[in-house]
Design a protein around this motif. Structure first.
Motif, PDB file in Angstrom:
ATOM      1  N   GLU A 249      36.989  46.101  52.231  1.00  0.00           N
ATOM      2  CA  GLU A 249      38.314  46.901  52.117  1.00  0.00           C
ATOM      3  C   GLU A 249      38.546  47.748  53.405  1.00  0.00           C
TER       4      GLU A 249
ATOM      5  N   PHE B 145      42.808  37.428  52.437  1.00  0.00           N
ATOM      6  CA  PHE B 145      41.930  36.111  51.803  1.00  0.00           C
ATOM      7  C   PHE B 145      42.869  35.894  50.687  1.00  0.00           C
TER       8      PHE B 145
ATOM      9  N   PHE C  54      42.401  33.279  47.525  1.00  0.00           N
ATOM     10  CA  PHE C  54      41.394  32.699  46.669  1.00  0.00           C
ATOM     11  C   PHE C  54      41.887  31.167  46.123  1.00  0.00           C
TER      12      PHE C  54
ATOM     13  N   ASN D   9      41.519  29.861  43.287  1.00  0.00           N
ATOM     14  CA  ASN D   9      42.443  29.991  42.103  1.00  0.00           C
ATOM     15  C   ASN D   9      43.140  31.348  42.093  1.00  0.00           C
TER      16      ASN D   9
ATOM     17  N   ALA E 100      43.440  34.402  42.172  1.00  0.00           N
ATOM     18  CA  ALA E 100      42.745  35.832  41.456  1.00  0.00           C
ATOM     19  C   ALA E 100      44.021  36.667  41.570  1.00  0.00           C
TER      20      ALA E 100
ATOM     21  N   TRP F  45      46.343  39.442  39.684  1.00  0.00           N
ATOM     22  CA  TRP F  45      46.050  40.371  38.697  1.00  0.00           C
ATOM     23  C   TRP F  45      46.863  40.274  37.427  1.00  0.00           C
ATOM     24  N   PRO F  46      46.301  39.755  36.243  1.00  0.00           N
ATOM     25  CA  PRO F  46      47.319  39.319  35.230  1.00  0.00           C
ATOM     26  C   PRO F  46      48.042  40.561  34.355  1.00  0.00           C
ATOM     27  N   HIS F  47      47.290  41.486  34.939  1.00  0.00           N
ATOM     28  CA  HIS F  47      48.178  42.729  34.161  1.00  0.00           C
ATOM     29  C   HIS F  47      49.281  43.445  34.963  1.00  0.00           C
ATOM     30  N   MET F  48      49.481  42.636  36.135  1.00  0.00           N
ATOM     31  CA  MET F  48      50.472  43.437  37.028  1.00  0.00           C
ATOM     32  C   MET F  48      51.708  42.289  37.113  1.00  0.00           C
TER      33      MET F  48
ATOM     34  N   PHE G 136      50.577  45.971  46.047  1.00  0.00           N
ATOM     35  CA  PHE G 136      49.216  46.719  45.623  1.00  0.00           C
ATOM     36  C   PHE G 136      48.926  47.240  46.953  1.00  0.00           C
ATOM     37  N   GLY G 137      48.786  46.445  47.980  1.00  0.00           N
ATOM     38  CA  GLY G 137      48.110  46.703  49.105  1.00  0.00           C
ATOM     39  C   GLY G 137      48.906  47.691  50.023  1.00  0.00           C
TER      40      GLY G 137
ATOM     41  N   LEU H  92      48.053  50.938  48.550  1.00  0.00           N
ATOM     42  CA  LEU H  92      46.934  51.774  48.803  1.00  0.00           C
ATOM     43  C   LEU H  92      46.802  52.275  50.227  1.00  0.00           C
TER      44      LEU H  92
ATOM     45  N   ARG I 138      51.139  38.641  48.518  1.00  0.00           N
ATOM     46  CA  ARG I 138      50.265  39.919  48.340  1.00  0.00           C
ATOM     47  C   ARG I 138      49.603  40.019  49.591  1.00  0.00           C
ATOM     48  N   MET I 139      49.034  38.813  50.352  1.00  0.00           N
ATOM     49  CA  MET I 139      48.094  39.179  51.532  1.00  0.00           C
ATOM     50  C   MET I 139      49.009  39.298  52.607  1.00  0.00           C
TER      51      MET I 139
END
Lengths: 394, 609
Positions: free
Chosen positions: A81, A87, A89, A91, A93, A95-98, A106-107, A110, A154-155
């Motif tokens: 962090e 990174f 992934f 598959n 990764a 976040w299924p709930h967002m 998200f990043g 933060l 996302r990255m």
């Protein structure tokens, strides 16, 4: 400035005696697009995960932008962090709930980026990756290619100095793969980010990366441009791993120490200290002719396989099977006898340690043929006999 | 830059460096701390009570100094000898042991035979009303076992026991003791209760079976009978064995049914024997009986584990078959439904109807209009010594209901969250030992039937030990005991949920820069909300139905619905007791429906977990 430096990086998982990553040293320059290429289980993903900080090293050192992030000697470990490395992934990764948008920002949240700027950067990266229209959807409602673009977005949204991709194309179908390949190249040009990706697919590595690091059994085999790796494989593993159809290997007979004896037809003088064990030639470098001469080998066409615009021809040469690939329609039929000419500059030689032997042109000498009577193998003798009669006819 | 094969040989870092580096890594992994804390917590909560009761069987208990001629607390074989080899050991252990094993074995045999047939009918035939039966046949498993026991006594009770007579008795038919009490009704009821479990497990195995295997046999020309006996049966054998052992283990620990139906004729099982020993303050003997129950539980589960290991050898991956797998029953179609219908009638309709009718009848078994009343539910100023109001107007009932919600609810919530944390720690902890210790210790209560576990808890927490005050009589001991009892389920589902989630969503969050709290709050818990809700509700339902823990650990001020109803029964307020039981069944059923709604899974899958 190198973006990432690995020094003697080693990883031993608990309970494994063999290290998964063995003394790997490697420098990735800023802005480079590098591929870690190797068969599954060769430790390439482990390296990627160690760079990201999801895994820690057993010994050696990792530095990002000259800052040591993981070193046993310095008892130093910076958690993922705090590394600011992207990174993606294998598959994804997500976040299924967002929603897609929440995944992407998200990043930034933060990092406490102000809402206005966050929105802008989010929109920017989503439009660059062409996922703007899916902003309110959930990951489960997206196709594989779209999910991957979200994972990339996302990255990229947080603008990391280095982007790591774990088998980025392996989960996509063939058409999407082609599309994403172009996309990744474009991304690298647009964002100028240093990218390291992992692949077991040589074709993917060749087409995408400007540097390839070939790995096997935890060890680095060769680093170079795709051309270098293909043209001058540093050992037998690299030669065999790269290229499709696979490179042809011909086991050389044990002979006198002066000459390389390729099925008694091609002879090359050995260099002083090392002995060649295996001779190799790429399928497309073989030249098939009807005419036999002193430099050709008699072969039989076993199989002709069209692969759409090109052909792969399986040849038998004594007990060996060789593959030849060609862009032009073959004029032979299965069962035909042909003569194969193996051009000297196209031949690779490997010693008993499977290392590449560099033979200068002068070492190769076809004029010193062994007499056929000196051949120990009866079958070969027969073959030569046939060949001679064939040559007479020709 | 062509080759970089050899780097300068660096000497292997020494142990001290590596340890410091591991610490630097572990410092950033809160799962390690969580794992350690949980390990200590469960060692105290689960391991300590079990060890404590084992130790108790070798220590002179308070009050036994004169009998043992030893000081309190000194080492003794007195209890072992008294329980296993003395003149009264026949009553203390051997007869109960024989009864327990007889009940468990018979229940397994009968429920398996009926369950397999029903599972086959529901899953593989064109029986009339298949879909409806798939749900209806499961209902007996949702009802507490002693619901059936109470319904049974309502009908068959005879003059052996005082109080209100059974229906048959008041209709002039005298039931013999062997029908009214003891072995026969206990097995009958347990078979009713556990047959649905067989239907669930075997039915699931039948569904998961790759139909291509059957299809291949069919293509080769095998008749249905051959397919059933040479392909299907061997493949579902692991499921059959597993169901059998589960039922066996559950029957060993069954307390409520033998308590209601066995005590009147002194038909003791190990569980009731343990209760009797505790009730008569023979704590040492109780410890020995509890140890025996635990040993049987451990043996059963060791067999189960071994069989599951073997079963893994032929795990099959489900595939899609196109052939029609439903067998046409032809003329047997309606009789088959009749068989299933009879099971639903006996297992669901009759007991519930009996219980309900009993709560609205003044005198049992008299079916005249003037005998019916709703007084036992909503009446007031009744003509009785105590309980002068209908149950719904009685403050004690609502107090018990509230206690149930608070005690069972909070313990389910705690165990659900702990289960998720255990799952998290097991999968993330850098130290393998901690992970496997957690995995095993949270599973331990499963080996120990509830009644023995309750006894163990009593033995440890009844008196103040160190900084922990005596907990007996407080709701806290019930909550802690329930949490510990539910941990096998909670940790298993937590581990399963975390395994299914994988590490990647959290790793992705780490890379995005999230610290542990944001990772938990924004990623893990929201994703796991569904499993967490189920992980709380399922223990809640089974907690409401549970008897054995409460009967030993609860006191009147911490009455829950189950103990309240048993107390009412003891005072012969049968109507009120049955009304409470119906309310429990209602809550259990509503909870199950709620789980179904939340998790979106079918009733069958939800219960099987």
């Amino acid at each position: 400035m190198p973006a990432i430096t690995l020094t003697n990086l080693t990883k031993c998982y608990d309970g494994n005696t063999e290290p998964s990553v063995d003394q790997v040293s490697l420098t990735v320059e800023d802005g480079e697009f590098m591929c870690l290429l190797g068969p599954s289980g060769c430790g390439k993903t482990t390296i990627l995960r160690m760079i990201a900080g999801i895994e820690h090293s057993t010994s050696g050192e990792i530095a990002v932008d000259d800052l040591v992030v993981d070193s046993v000697h310095q008892s130093c470990f910076i958690p993922p962090e705090q590394r600011r490395i992207g990174f993606v992934f294998q598959n994804y990764a997500l976040w299924p709930h967002m929603t897609v948008e929440r995944n992407v920002d998200f990043g930034l949240r933060l990092q406490k980026v102000p809402a206005q700027e966050r929105k802008e950067r989010c929109l920017d990266v989503m439009s660059k990756l062409r996922i703007l229209e899916y902003a309110d959807r959930y990951p489960s409602q997206l196709s594989g290619g779209q999910q991957q673009r979200v994972a990339l977005a996302r990255m990229l949204a947080v603008n990391p100095g280095v982007l790591l991709l774990d088998e980025p194309l392996s989960n996509l179908d063939a058409t999407l793969r082609l599309e994403m390949r172009a996309e990744l190249r474009r991304l690298h040009q647009t964002f100028g980010t240093t990218i390291i990706f992992v692949s077991h697919d040589q074709w993917e590595a060749m087409t995408l990366a400007n540097t390839i690091a070939v790995m096997n059994k935890g060890q680095l085999q060769q680093i170079g441009t795709p051309d270098e790796i293909y043209a001058e494989p540093s050992n037998r593993f690299v030669a065999e791993f790269i290229g499709n159809p696979k490179i042809n290997l011909i086991k050389l007979k044990e002979s006198n120490d002066k000459f390389i004896n390729l099925a008694s037809h091609i002879l090359a003088r050995q260099p002083e200290s090392k002995f060649a064990d295996v001779c190799a030639i790429r399928p497309e470098e073989i030249i098939l002719t009807n005419t036999a001469n002193i430099n050709t080998l008699p072969m039989v066409i076993e199989n002709i396989m069209p692969t759409g615009g090109s052909w792969v021809i399986e040849l038998s040469f004594a007990e060996d099977r060789l593959f030849h690939s060609t862009q032009s329609r073959p004029k032979w039929r299965e069962g035909d006898q042909v003569n194969a000419y193996l051009p000297t500059p196209s031949l690779h030689f490997f010693d008993h340690d499977e290392k590449r032997l560099v033979l200068s042109e002068s070492h190769l000498d076809y004029s010193n043929l062994l007499p056929s009577s000196a051949l120990p193998n009866k079958q070969n003798a027969n073959q030569i006999h046939t060949n001679q009669s064939y040559a007479k006819q020709a | 830059m062509t080759t970089l094969l050899t780097a300068a040989e660096q000497k292997k870092p020494n142990l001290w460096r590596r340890a410091r580096h591991s610490f630097a890594v572990a410092r950033h992994e809160p799962a390690n701390l969580i794992g350690l804390v949980l390990a200590i917590f469960f060692a105290y909560l689960i391991l300590a009570p079990v060890l404590s009761i084992l130790v108790d069987s070798f220590i002179v208990q308070s009050g036994d100094e004169a009998r043992t001629h030893q000081d309190e607390g000194s080492f003794t074989f007195y209890y072992i000898v008294r329980t296993l080899y003395s003149r009264i050991s026949e009553i203390l252990i051997w007869q109960p042991l024989y009864n327990t094993l007889a009940i468990a074995a018979s229940t397994v045999v009968f429920s398996m035979s009926i369950g397999v047939v029903l599972a086959w009918l529901v899953n593989r035939t064109n029986m009339a009303g298949r879909a409806w039966f798939a749900t209806a046949l499961i209902v007996p498993f949702m009802l507490p076992t002693w619901t059936f026991a109470l319904a049974w006594t309502t009908i068959f009770k005879n003059r052996t026991v005082g109080g209100q007579p059974g229906w048959l008795e008041s209709l002039g038919i005298t039931t013999s003791n062997s029908v009214a009490y003891g072995y026969f009704p206990i097995v009958f009821i347990l078979v009713l209760h556990y047959t649905p479990l067989v239907i669930l497990i075997v039915g699931n195995a039948l569904r998961r079976l790759d139909s291509q295997m059957e299809d291949s046999a069919r293509v080769l020309g095998a008749p249905s009978r051959t397919i059933a006996f040479s392909i299907v049966l061997p493949l579902i054998r692991p499921a059959l064995m597993s169901a059998a052992l589960l039922i066996f283990a559950d029957c060993i620990g069954e307390f409520a049914v033998p308590y209601i139906l066995g005590l009147p004729v002194r038909y003791d099982t190990l569980a009731t024997g343990l209760y009797r020993a505790l009730d008569t303050r023979q704590n040492g003997v109780a410890a020995v009986i509890a140890a025996v129950i635990m040993i049987i539980g451990v043996i059963t589960l060791l067999i189960d584990v071994r069989m599951m290991k073997e079963a893994r050898r032929f795990v099959t991956v489900g595939g899609k078959g196109n052939m029609d797998r439903l067998r046409k029953l032809g003329r047997m179609r309606l009789p088959a439904s009749g068989f299933a219908g009879a099971f639903v009638l006996i297992g669901v309709v009759l007991p519930l109807l009996t219980l309900f009718l009993s709560t609205i009848m003044i005198l049992p078994g008299r079916f005249t209009l003037d005998n019916f009343t709703l007084d036992y539910w909503i009446g007031s100023n009744l003509d009785t010594v105590a309980l002068r109001n209908g149950i719904l107007l009685t403050p004690e009932f609502w107090q018990a209901a509230w206690n149930t919600i608070v005690i069972v609810g909070s313990s389910s919530m705690i165990s659900g969250v702990l289960g998720l944390l255990v799952g998290y720690a097991v999968l993330r902890c850098s130290f393998k030992g901690v992970g496997s210790f957690l995995r095993q210790i949270t599973f331990l209560p499963y080996l120990v039937p509830g009644i023995a576990f309750a006894a163990a808890f009593l033995s440890l927490f009844a008196v103040a030990r160190g900084p922990i005050p005596a907990l007996y009589g407080t709701p806290l001991i019930l909550i802690i005991a329930l949490v510990a009892e539910k941990m096998p389920f909670a940790s298993r589902s937590g581990i399963a949920a975390m395994t299914q989630l994988g590490k990647e969503p959290e790793e992705a969050a780490r890379i995005a820069g999230a610290n542990w709290f944001s990772r938990m709050g924004k990623i893990i818990i929201p994703i796991q909300a569904g499993p967490l809700a189920t992980g709380i509700l399922l223990p809640f339902i089974s907690g409401i139905k549970g008897v054995s823990l409460f009967i030993i650990l609860a006191i009147p001020s911490t009455d829950v619905l189950t103990t309240y109803s048993l107390r009412l029964l003891d005072y012969n307020y049968d109507q009120a007791a049955n009304a409470v039981v119906l309310m429990i069944a209602l809550i259990a059923w509503l909870g199950t429906v709620l789980i179904q709604k939340i998790s979106g899974t079918g009733l069958a899958q939800g219960l099987e977990n």
